[in-house]
Design an enzyme around this catalytic site. Sequence first.
Site, PDB file in Angstrom:
ATOM      1  N   HIS A 182      19.222  65.362 -22.591  1.00 26.10           N
ATOM      2  CA  HIS A 182      19.068  64.823 -21.228  1.00 26.10           C
ATOM      3  C   HIS A 182      18.512  65.889 -20.301  1.00 26.10           C
ATOM      4  O   HIS A 182      17.655  65.618 -19.462  1.00 26.10           O
ATOM      5  CB  HIS A 182      20.423  64.388 -20.654  1.00 26.10           C
ATOM      6  CG  HIS A 182      21.109  63.317 -21.427  1.00 26.10           C
ATOM      7  ND1 HIS A 182      22.266  63.542 -22.135  1.00 26.10           N
ATOM      8  CD2 HIS A 182      20.818  62.013 -21.597  1.00 26.10           C
ATOM      9  CE1 HIS A 182      22.664  62.425 -22.705  1.00 26.10           C
ATOM     10  NE2 HIS A 182      21.803  61.479 -22.395  1.00 26.10           N
ATOM     11  N   SER A 237      22.983  64.339 -29.381  1.00 27.98           N
ATOM     12  CA  SER A 237      23.389  62.980 -29.025  1.00 27.98           C
ATOM     13  C   SER A 237      24.796  63.032 -28.444  1.00 27.98           C
ATOM     14  O   SER A 237      25.624  63.836 -28.896  1.00 27.98           O
ATOM     15  CB  SER A 237      23.408  62.112 -30.282  1.00 27.98           C
ATOM     16  OG  SER A 237      24.131  60.932 -30.046  1.00 27.98           O
TER      17      SER A 237
END
Length: 285
Positions: free
Chosen positions: A37, A185
């Site tokens: 991210h 993840s």
Amino acid sequence: MKVAKKITTVRKAVDSAKRRGQRVGFVPTMGYLHEGHLSLIRQARKYNDFVVVSIFVNPIQFGPREDYRRYPRDLRRDLKLCKEAGVDLVFAPSVEEMYPQPFLTYVEVKELDKHLCGASRPGHFRGVCTVVAKLFNIVMPDVAYFGQKDVQQARIIEQMVADLNFPIRIRIMPIVREPDGLAMSSRNVYLSEEERRKAPIIYQSLLKGKRELLAGRQVGRVLKELARDVEMAGGKVDYVELVRWEDMAPVRKLAPGERYVLAMAVWFGRARLIDNVVFRAGERG
Ligand code: PAF
């Protein structure tokens, strides 16, 4: 950095940024932020004047037996990371704010969701497209950033934006990996120590598969071998597939110059991990 829980607050903040002539970059997330991210946020920061991040675990993209309730959440930590990364506005709405009742409208991109995660998770991409379309209408960014790890999602959103004339550019950024190759993840936290040690087999076998496909080995055989490698290491393969980038449809033979995705979804214990490699037929392996 501003934190907005309400749609009206986001609209006002983005509106003033736009009136100042600022270009708006947007990173939609479900929170529990990691380096993947943050790489999207850094890219948004680099090329835009005003950066918006949304943090919302979207209930309608989870199936009834999936991990919506236990999906990892840590808003305080996420806000700290966003602030450090120079985000201007975080949108962290409640479920009620996003889905006031009755909620009756859904966005569905046909065909591209027939295989890979679309086949294993019925309704998943309808939920993703609906929330992303809503977020686009709320934030109205100039550019939005998505990770290649969710490659089918990125391709579907690209198509949705084209089909529905959203005036938004979609940027798909490379997968960020742990030093041993495991794709970052939020779901990696579900892995036990032992599963975590074994999980890099996913990327290792994808790389091996890509090499063998580029060397001209038969697709069906390569896929079988990859599945076997992963299962031998203790993973349970949900799918391993070679698809064309364009239509996300399985292929059994490479055509020169065409772009392909070799993709896998594998269960290690409670964690369903996905990963992929994208390549062009004819490129050097
Ligand atoms: O990729 C994700 O985290 C989610 O699918 C997204 C795009 C934020 C929509 O909920």
